[in-house]
Design an enzyme around this catalytic site. Structure first.
Site: not given
Length: 380
Positions: A125, A338-340, A364, A367
C-alpha cells in the site's frame, strides 16, 4: 486474563508459547543481528497450522477467531518481534484480503498455498510520497486489453517483500476520482516487469524483510482484481481496521516479554544487600508496567471479541492499537531502565525489544492516524 480465554484458546496459547521458547528464542538475537528472514521458523508455524489461522477453512485455512490469533501473536511477539511481524503481514494483511474479499476462483487458487505456508503473502500500500495519505497513490493501472491491465509504479516498506510469492497491490486507475479510482490486485512475484529492491538498515524488526517493489509495465490479468474497480480503498481500510487488532496484540506480547525480563533481572540483581526488586523505586516501576500491560491486553481482547461477534470494532481497534503501542513503549523503556547498563548492550532482550517497539507507533496507521479514527468516531 486467562479466564477470558476458552479452553481451546488456552491450549493454543500453550502451543504457541512452547514453540516460541523452543524455536524462536534461541535464534532471535541472530535473526535481528544479521537481518535474517526466519524461514525455518516460518515453516514451523505453518506445520502448526498458524499460517492459516482465521483464514477460510473451506479453502484450506485453519479457521478460528481473532481472539485465537491474538493469543498466538502475543506469545510469539514476547520472544521475537520480527517473527510476529512476518506472521501478521502474511495472515492478517495479505492472505486475509483474499480470504475476505476474493471470489471463489481467487480463493481456490491462492488460499490453500498461503494457508499452509507454501507461499508467503505481502501487502503493498505505502508509496514514497503518500505515507499516511492512502488516497495519494501514484501506482497506476490502465487497460492493456479486454483481459488484462498494465501496472506501473512503485511501493516502499513492503513487509515480507523480499520473500513474498504473492502481493496484494493497491493502485489507481483515475487519480482525479480519489478513493473511487483505487483498486486492489493480486500480483504474482514472477510477473514480468516486477522487481524487488531490499530495504536494509532498519532500527528494529530487522528479521522481517522489507522491500521496495517496482512495477514496470506488468501485465496483470483482470481476473486478479479483487472485487470491482474502485473498491480498493474500502478493502484497504477494512483490512487495516482488523489487522490493527493484531498489531495491538503484538505490542502486548513485546511488552510482556520485556516485563518478564525485567522481573527476572530485578529478582537476581542485588544492590545494598538485597535484590533490586525489593527497592520501592523498582517495585513501583514494575507495578505501573503490570497495570498498563493488563489494560492494554483487555482493550485488545475487547476489539478482537467485537470483531468475532460481528459488532463494529473500528474505534475499538484503533484505541487498542494506539494504547497498546504507546504502553509498549513505556514498558520496554522501564524494562531497560531496570536492567541499567546491562540492558543497553546486545544481546540483551530488552535492548532488542526497545528497538522493535518503536515501529508499532508508525506502521498500520501512526498513532496520529489512530487518534484521527477515534476522534471521528466519537464526534459523529
Amino acid at each position: 486474563m486467562q479466564s477470558f480465554y476458552s479452553e481451546q484458546q488456552k491450549i493454543l496459547q500453550q502451543t504457541a508459547r512452547e514453540f516460541s521458547i523452543a524455536e524462536l528464542a534461541p535464534k532471535a538475537h541472530e535473526i535481528d543481528e544479521k537481518e535474517l528472514f526466519p524461514i525455518d521458523q516460518f515453516k514451523g508455524l505453518a506445520n502448526l497450522g498458524l499460517t492459516g489461522l482465521t483464514l477460510d477453512s473451506e479453502f484450506g485455512g485453519s479457521g478460528g477467531e481473532y481472539v485465537d490469533m491474538m493469543v498466538v501473536i502475543e506469545e510469539i511477539a514476547s520472544v521475537c518481534g520480527s517473527t510476529s511481524t512476518i506472521l501478521i503481514t502474511h495472515v492478517s494483511l495479505g492472505s486475509q484480503t483474499i480470504s475476505r474479499f476474493g471470489n471463489f476462483d481467487q480463493k481456490t487458487k491462492w488460499l490453500p498455498l498461503l494457508s499452509t505456508g507454501k507461499k508467503i503473502a505481502a501487502f503493498s500500500l505505502s508509496e514514497p510520497q503518500n505515507g499516511s495519505d492512502a488516497l495519494g497513490l501514484n501506482t497506476k493501472i490502465s487497460k492493456h486489453d479486454t483481459n488484462s491491465y498494465l501496472l506501473n509504479g512503485s511501493k516502499i516498506f513492503t513487509t515480507n517483500g523480499e520473500v513474498a510469492d504473492v502481493f496484494v497491490v493497491f493502485c489507481t486507475s483515475d487519480k482525479e476520482a480519489g478513493y473511487k479510482g483505487i483498486s486492489a490486485l493480486i500480483v504474482d512475484k514472477n510477473t514480468k516487469g516486477l522487481s524487488v529492491i531490499p530495504q536494509h538498515g532498519k532500527l528494529g524488526m530487522r528479521g522481517s524483510s522489507t522491500a521496495e517493489i517496482i512495477f514496470d509495465n506488468c501485465i496483470i490479468p483482470v481476473e486478479n482484481r479483487i472485487k470491482d474497480e474502485g473498491d480498493g480503498y474500502s478493502i484497504a481500510l477494512q483490512i487495516l481496521d482488523s489487522s490493527r487488532i493484531m498489531i495491538a496484540a503484538q505490542c502486548v506480547g513485546l511488552a510482556q516479554g520485556a516485563m518478564n525480563a525485567a522481573l527476572d533481572y530485578s529478582k537476581q540483581r542485588r544492590t545494598f544487600n538485597k535484590p533490586i526488586s525489593q527497592h520501592q523505586s523498582i517495585s513501583f516501576m514494575l507495578a505501573d508496567m503490570a497495570t498498563e500491560l493488563d489494560a492494554a491486553r483487555l482493550m485488545t481482547w475487547r476489539a478482537a471479541k467485537r470483531h468475532d461477534e460481528g459488532l463494529t470494532y473500528s474505534k475499538e481497534a484503533a484505541m487498542a492499537k494506539l494504547f497498546s503501542s504507546e504502553v509498549c513503549g513505556r514498558v520496554v523503556d522501564k524494562a531497560l531502565q531496570i536492567h541499567g547498563g546491562t540492558g543497553y548492550f546486545k544481546p540483551s532482550i530488552v535492548e532488542r525489544m526497545y528497538r522493535d517497539q518503536r515501529v508499532t507507533e508508525i506502521y498500520e496507521g501512526t498513532s496520529e492516524i489512530q487518534r484521527l479514527v477515534i476522534s471521528r468516531a466519537i464526534l459523529k
